[in-house]
Design an enzyme around this catalytic site. Structure first.
Site, short mmCIF file in Angstrom:
data_model
loop_
_atom_site.label_atom_id
_atom_site.label_comp_id
_atom_site.label_asym_id
_atom_site.label_seq_id
_atom_site.Cartn_x
_atom_site.Cartn_y
_atom_site.Cartn_z
N GLU A 16 -56.63 5.64 -11.96
CA GLU A 16 -56.75 7.00 -10.70
C GLU A 16 -56.83 6.28 -9.81
OE1 GLU A 16 -59.55 9.90 -12.56
OE2 GLU A 16 -58.15 8.26 -13.76
N ASP A 61 -47.46 -31.29 3.26
CA ASP A 61 -47.30 -32.27 3.88
C ASP A 61 -47.72 -33.46 3.99
OD1 ASP A 61 -44.82 -33.76 5.32
OD2 ASP A 61 -44.70 -32.15 6.55
N ASP A 86 -45.25 -26.54 8.28
CA ASP A 86 -44.83 -26.04 9.85
C ASP A 86 -44.53 -26.24 10.26
OD1 ASP A 86 -45.88 -28.67 10.04
OD2 ASP A 86 -47.56 -28.40 11.16
N ASP A 88 -39.38 -26.72 6.41
CA ASP A 88 -40.60 -26.50 4.93
C ASP A 88 -40.53 -24.79 5.25
OD1 ASP A 88 -42.33 -28.86 4.74
OD2 ASP A 88 -43.18 -28.22 6.82
N ASN A 129 -64.91 11.99 -15.53
CA ASN A 129 -64.34 10.80 -15.18
C ASN A 129 -64.89 10.45 -13.18
OD1 ASN A 129 -61.96 8.99 -15.74
ND2 ASN A 129 -61.29 10.57 -14.51
#
Length: 904
Positions: free
Chosen positions: A336, A378, A647, A651, A740
């Protein structure tokens, strides 16, 4: 939602928690675009909005400006504040933050909290007020922790997002750059290639304006827009009217001015956004991995909980108690705290990366950063310096020529499209401006903007002392040569023969071998009476010569590539540039070309052939945007997690296709919009930091899942054994829930934990089969010591009847909680805990506090509230032996498991 079965709720929760407000708030627009492009999504507009848009498209521009209370010089300053009060910010509803009470509700309404609430209600109806109080406390703590963590994360995300700004060029009596959220109806905006359309607009003037409307219509080809409708009777659908521009689309090429018609929710996109409320991007590898792991835990829960119910119901005869116990088991098997752990871990990673000048737009991209094994990038500005120098200006024979520089200068000076680094380098030669007296001697007539098909652009200028115009064209060598018929040689022009063409190519090739990027310049005179030009006028040109640019590699590139390779990330260069220049630069930075593919080669290859080629090649040159996108798509299809760094306008398709799109703050708008990560500093060294942080983030999330899955499975396995042989419940439902809760609280510090260096060396991905094997392998180890505890309590401490069940339950409660908490330190590292690998201080403190609380509960004054009792002193002697033996056996099994299966 409450009418759906719990299984459906669980499925929906695991599939959707990552798309909570924390993620969707900032990135819903991109997801919605992709849904709108699907033909199944209705694009019908409210009649009023459709009528308004059609009316604006048909109206005379001057009349339209008057009706909007503006003029071609833009809004007057005194009109801005009243308009802002009336229309508000230019944001659609999905991008606005939820009110705090709605956010709190979203944090509560997950299936685990609903299940716990049901359990609390049943406890209250059966008058077990203490259990109801504990369970409600668990719900409140879980909800508030997530609410607080997400609020903090959103605050951090807002601060980071503010560092990356999309602006529009606005005319308000003078040109200025303005954040797009401050645009108002009546604003006059100037558009050029690469710009996002920031609102719904009407075109006032346009020159070769092509708009990509794929986000709205799904059409892959750009559409041309005009200042006047070509056919006013063609359609009443606003999308088909060629004088209208729509928020979220982008300029592919050309230039324009436009007037803003509507902003925010009043736009076409805003109206659709209000109707399409459940649209999401295709799940990322991160989301798919979490979903798979979650379903694995659900399957175990669906098997274990009914078994516990049936065994306890038949053996004990109390079906209501058995039901509560089975529900507690179900809760114990579900993580949880997973939404909170994921949110806080990713948010911590985002804040860390922001200090490294990396802005995370979509948080789950951090994990993809760590999983990335292929980076496509690039060349210009990434491998090389973000500054280009004009090295030479020569004629077709390679001799220095001032004519070439002058022509190139006029072209760069007068073009109004997207000025790239080449133009900047040309315009630095201000002496040409003085010599030519550009401002007074020349006047611009027209231009033909750049596009990625032609790979050239032209401007047309007139000179006062000449009776002709001059068309000057600049672009890639082959594309310029394709429209040339003559060559300038000194003061004469010669025909472009085959032999001369061969010599020209040898000259340019020699420049390329030196690492120079060559741009050709051509020109031709045209009639003074002609004032409108298009692509068709780029013909029968005379080649003037070339301007050659030096794009030197960055000093940091070589070590960065070496570091990425050491961390298992292969770098591939995808560029539109010349193959010789690209190969030379790659060799200079230590990236030896291993196979080189050109765009022309790719055109002739089928997907299967290209998919094989992209595995062996690492340099791709002369690419179009479609080529880049295709390469990235096929790499993903081959099973890689692919990052793409770019950029430019060219692209954007690849950025959106990649698992993780990376751009820079200086990029064009469409590239920044498509990217998941924005770099404030364009450097591959920064990427290495991102990769390591992504792996660190993933490792910490994986710790939580492994710990929770294995320890909870071990506890449930022990419960099954105890239920079959012990005449009373080995632990009450409230004990399981408190245990728990305490264990989950101890995990809050996991996002801040240390990660061993070897876990950062290789890309990491979700491996559901490994999680399942890990759970089955390590879970039963704790069961061995649980059974030992049962025997200890039964035979040594005589807790062997219903009258003494509280002592039995107290003894197992302490052992169960301490072993479950210790396993955090055992499983967080393959090394020896505390000695070879020490957890971070916050995690050490949290686990220590929880272990102390676990011992205090049965021993302290509140024991009777939790139906526990004090344990005898001898118990703690055995407790130390059990814990030491548990740690020793787990460490030994870790070594065996690591040798056989490895350790992620």
């Amino acid at each position: 939602m409450n009418n759906k079965p719990n299984l459906t709720l669980l499925k929906e929760f695991f599939a959707s928690f990552l798309r909570s407000r924390h993620y969707a708030r900032h990135f819903r627009r991109l997801a919605l675009f992709e849904s709108l492009a699907d033909s199944s999504v209705s694009r019908e507009l409210p009649p009023t909005l459709a009528h308004t848009l059609v009316k604006a498209a048909l109206q005379d521009p001057d009349a339209l400006l008057t009706s909007l209370g503006t003029q071609r010089e833009g809004l007057h300053a005194e009109a801005i504040e009243p308009l802002r009060e009336r229309f508000g910010l230019n944001e659609v509803e999905h991008e606005q933050p939820l009110p705090w009470w709605m956010h709190l509700w979203h944090c509560y309404r997950n299936p685990f909290n609903l299940l716990l609430s049901l359990l609390a209600l049943i406890s209250w109806l059966t008058e077990d007020m203490k259990a109801a109080a504990v369970i409600l406390s668990m719900v409140i703590i879980s909800t508030l922790l997530r609410f607080w963590q997400e609020a903090q994360s959103n605050k951090a995300a807002d601060a980071l997002k503010a560092m990356v700004s999309n602006t529009a060029t606005v005319i308000r009596e003078q040109r200025q750059e303005l954040p797009i959220q401050y645009l108002l109806p009546g604003d006059i905006i100037v558009l050029s290639a690469g710009d996002m359309i920031p609102a719904d607009c009407r075109v006032l003037s346009a020159k070769d304006l092509f708009i990509s409307q794929a986000a709205m219509t799904g059409e892959s080809l750009p559409v041309e827009k005009f200042a006047q409708l070509r056919d006013s009777t063609s359609s009443i659908n606003p999308l088909d009217l060629d004088t209208l521009l729509f928020m979220g689309t982008n300029v592919v090429s050309g230039a324009a001015t436009a007037v803003v018609l509507s902003t925010g929710n009043s736009t076409y996109f805003g109206a659709l956004a209000l109707r399409v409320s459940a649209t999401d991007r295709e799940p990322t590898s991160f989301q798919a991995g979490v979903n798979t792991i979650s379903w694995l835990l659900i399957r175990f829960m669906l098997v274990m909980a009914p078994l516990v119910l049936l065994i306890n119901g038949f053996s004990k005869g109390d079906w209501m108690q058995a039901l509560l116990f089975a529900l507690s088991i179900a809760v114990g098997l579900t993580p949880e705290m997973l939404p909170m752990i994921v949110t806080s871990t990713l948010a911590k990673g985002a804040v860390f990366l922001s200090r490294k000048k990396v802005i995370v737009k979509r948080l789950d991209a951090i994990q993809n950063f760590g999983a990335m094994d292929v980076l496509c990038t690039d060349k210009t500005g990434t491998l090389t310096q973000d500054r280009i120098f004009l090295a030479r200006h020569v004629d077709a024979w390679g001799e220095a020529s001032d004519d070439v520089l002058q022509m190139a200068y006029l072209n760069s000076y007068y073009q109004t499209g997207l000025k790239n680094l080449l133009d900047v380098a040309v315009l630095e030669h201000v002496e040409v401006n003085r010599e030519l007296q550009v401002a007074t001697a020349f006047a611009k007539v027209d231009e033909v903007p750049f596009d990625f098909t032609r790979r050239r652009m032209s401007v047309v200028v007139s000179r006062q002392d000449l009776d002709q115009n001059l068309l000057i064209c600049k672009g890639a060598v082959e594309e310029i040569l394709a429209v040339c018929t003559r060559v300038r040689h000194g003061d004469t022009d010669e025909p472009l023969t085959a032999a001369l063409l061969q010599g020209i190519r040898e000259v340019t090739a020699s420049f390329n071998e030196e690492g120079l990027r060559v741009v050709a310049v051509a020109a031709r005179p045209t009639a003074r009476s002609q004032d409108n030009y298009g692509v068709g006028d780029e013909q029968q040109l005379t080649l003037i010569g070339y301007v050659a640019f030096l794009d030197p590699p960055k000093e940091s590139t070589a070590p960065a590539l070496k570091a990425l390779a050491a961390h298992g990330v292969a770098v591939k260069v995808l560029t539109g540039d010349n193959e010789r220049v690209t190969a030379k630069i790659c060799r200079e930075v230590g990236l030896e070309p291993q196979g080189l593919l050109l765009g022309s080669d790719i055109e002739g290859m089928g997907d299967q052939q290209l998919a094989a080629a992209v595995e062996t090649c690492n340099v791709f040159a002369r690419l179009t945007p479609a080529h880049k996108e295709r390469i990235v798509r096929l790499l993903k299809g081959n099973g890689h997690v692919v990052g793409f760094m770019g950029d430019g306008i060219n692209d954007a398709p690849a950025l959106r296709t990649a698992d993780i799109g990376i751009s820079v703050d200086s990029a064009v708008d469409i590239a920044k919009q498509a990217a998941d990560i924005i770099l404030l500093e364009k450097s591959l060294m920064v990427l290495e930091e991102g990769v390591l942080e992504g792996r660190r983030t993933f490792a910490n999330m994986l710790k939580y899942i492994k710990m929770t899955a294995s320890s909870n499975f071990g506890n449930v396995f022990s419960v099954l054994i105890a239920s079959a042989f012990i005449p009373f419940l080995p632990m009450l439902p409230m004990h399981l829930l408190v245990q728990n809760l305490l264990y989950d609280v101890s995990q809050i510090a996991i996002p801040f934990d240390n990660v061993d260096p070897e876990q950062l060396q290789a890309p990491q991905r979700w491996q559901p089969a490994d999680i399942g094997r890990f759970m089955l392998f390590f879970g039963p180890i704790s069961s061995i010591f649980d059974i030992g505890t049962f025997l200890l309590m039964w035979y040594v401490f005589k807790a062997n009847s219903a009258e003494h069940q509280t002592l039995f339950q107290s003894g197992w409660f302490v052992v169960g909680l301490l072993t479950q908490t210790l396993v955090v330190h055992l499983i967080r590292t393959p090394r020896v805990p505390f000695l070879q690998s020490r957890a971070a201080a916050p995690l050490m403190i949290m686990t220590g506090v929880i272990m102390a609380v676990g011992i205090f509960l049965p021993m302290g004054p509140f024991a009777h509230y939790f139906k526990l009792q004090a344990l005898p002193p001898l118990y703690f002697v055995f407790l130390m032996l059990i814990l030491l033996a548990y740690m020793g056996l787990t460490q030994a099994m870790k070594g065996f498991y690591r040798r056989r299966y490895g350790w992620q």
